[in-house]
Design a protein around this motif. Sequence first.
Motif, PDB file in Angstrom:
ATOM      1  N   TRP A   1       0.863  -1.190   0.000  1.00  0.00           N
ATOM      2  CA  TRP A   1       0.000   0.000   0.000  1.00  0.00           C
ATOM      3  C   TRP A   1       0.900   1.240   0.000  1.00  0.00           C
ATOM      4  O   TRP A   1       1.103   1.918   0.989  1.00  0.00           O
ATOM      5  CB  TRP A   1      -0.930   0.000   1.208  1.00  0.00           C
ATOM      6  N   ASP A   2       1.444   1.541  -1.174  1.00  0.00           N
ATOM      7  CA  ASP A   2       2.388   2.640  -1.363  1.00  0.00           C
ATOM      8  C   ASP A   2       1.848   3.507  -2.496  1.00  0.00           C
ATOM      9  O   ASP A   2       1.752   3.068  -3.640  1.00  0.00           O
ATOM     10  CB  ASP A   2       3.764   2.080  -1.731  1.00  0.00           C
ATOM     11  N   PHE A   3       1.481   4.755  -2.181  1.00  0.00           N
ATOM     12  CA  PHE A   3       0.801   5.600  -3.150  1.00  0.00           C
ATOM     13  C   PHE A   3       1.641   5.936  -4.374  1.00  0.00           C
ATOM     14  O   PHE A   3       1.106   6.386  -5.380  1.00  0.00           O
ATOM     15  CB  PHE A   3       0.307   6.888  -2.473  1.00  0.00           C
ATOM     16  N   ASP A   4       2.936   5.709  -4.321  1.00  0.00           N
ATOM     17  CA  ASP A   4       3.757   5.921  -5.515  1.00  0.00           C
ATOM     18  C   ASP A   4       3.426   4.918  -6.620  1.00  0.00           C
ATOM     19  O   ASP A   4       3.780   5.144  -7.775  1.00  0.00           O
ATOM     20  CB  ASP A   4       5.242   5.807  -5.171  1.00  0.00           C
ATOM     21  N   PHE A   5       2.756   3.807  -6.267  1.00  0.00           N
ATOM     22  CA  PHE A   5       2.507   2.745  -7.234  1.00  0.00           C
ATOM     23  C   PHE A   5       1.034   2.349  -7.328  1.00  0.00           C
ATOM     24  O   PHE A   5       0.701   1.407  -8.038  1.00  0.00           O
ATOM     25  CB  PHE A   5       3.343   1.512  -6.868  1.00  0.00           C
ATOM     26  N   LEU A   6       0.160   3.058  -6.649  1.00  0.00           N
ATOM     27  CA  LEU A   6      -1.259   2.709  -6.645  1.00  0.00           C
ATOM     28  C   LEU A   6      -2.030   3.451  -7.727  1.00  0.00           C
ATOM     29  O   LEU A   6      -1.658   4.542  -8.138  1.00  0.00           O
ATOM     30  CB  LEU A   6      -1.892   3.038  -5.289  1.00  0.00           C
ATOM     31  N   ALA A   7      -3.127   2.838  -8.163  1.00  0.00           N
ATOM     32  CA  ALA A   7      -4.064   3.511  -9.062  1.00  0.00           C
ATOM     33  C   ALA A   7      -4.935   4.505  -8.308  1.00  0.00           C
ATOM     34  O   ALA A   7      -5.791   5.154  -8.894  1.00  0.00           O
ATOM     35  CB  ALA A   7      -4.941   2.483  -9.765  1.00  0.00           C
ATOM     36  N   ILE A   8      -4.738   4.607  -7.005  1.00  0.00           N
ATOM     37  CA  ILE A   8      -5.445   5.557  -6.137  1.00  0.00           C
ATOM     38  C   ILE A   8      -4.412   6.539  -5.607  1.00  0.00           C
ATOM     39  O   ILE A   8      -3.427   6.138  -5.000  1.00  0.00           O
ATOM     40  CB  ILE A   8      -6.104   4.835  -4.954  1.00  0.00           C
TER      41      ILE A   8
END
Length: 360
Positions: free
Chosen positions: A196-203
């Motif tokens: 759950w790392d926002f650098d790699f999420l579609a969110i």
Amino acid sequence: MVAIPPKFTPGVLKEQQKQANYGVLEQLEGTWVNVTKDPDSKMLGVHTTCLPSPGTNSETIPGKFRFLCQNYTEELTFTRVPGGVRNRVGANEQFCGAMKYETSIIDLQGHLLHEENGMYLWLDQIYNHAANDKSIEMDIGYPELASGDGANGPVYVPDYSVARSGTIPHGSTVQMFGKSSIIQGAPEFPHGTAAWDFDFLAISPSMGGAGTTPSTPIDLDEPPPPWVFDTSLPATDPSGNKTYTQRILKHDLYPYSVRPDLILRDAIKDQTIKHFTLIEMDTQEATGPQGGILNIPIVRRFVPVVKMDMRMWIETVEEDGKEILQLQYEQIVDFEFHFGTDGGVTRWPHIQVNTLRKKT
């Protein structure tokens, strides 16, 4: 102390005209494809895309978006440009090893999703080219220049070794820069809540972060939390962060709809990878102001493409007593449209990942 590059000589020119140095890009030559079209296979591409919902605009009705997520197959071809491409810039000379590429991305129903062409460039060949009697005479260099001027600089030391320029028919042109490295073993990807790392999420955080906080990440190796399937949310909390993004977490391709590169992880989990070449490129942050993206007017006005990051793994896989090359990549393109939950401009990630092998 900065080392002076090798001297430019007629022999250097002759050798570069004969054969360019393509560096790690040499491994890419050929045509790469998905090995299957089986919709249950982990050896397929995945893309996620967020688009402005019909009827919306940034001025009056922001924040509504359509989420697309699909498997795809691809044919990606790399072709050498013969000879080193010479950049003459005075005391410095550069020879680029250019590799043309062309890709067609098709959904599992046979419809074209994406077309792109461009160049990958190997930029490691820098030479020092000093003035000499002949160049001074031909270029009217006297009295400002004397033979030997420029032999000790100024020295250009690039902070990158590889570049990519690409043209996309949506009306965007991209220029990226980066570096490469050779690493033993297999690529490493996260598991559990570490994914759950926002650098790699579609969110993205500006999209509300799916109602999570840094202390309560979602474990993407477990089923989605119960609220993802709460059909009352659109009525009870129409503008809430959970409602905002629940469709991404309840998509049929979960967890890849949330973090697409996990399908790359799962594609190689049972493979023996001896070593891999990692290429990392971006348009702005890691390499400074050199890269960038240009957009046609309608895209620039309403949904500007502002940033692109790419990771590419060229892997040597040991399989059935042989060594096979395998190509994995992830590219994350940031769009900007509407306003986020904090009132600022919202960035919407468009992510593509795939695992390919050379066509036989």
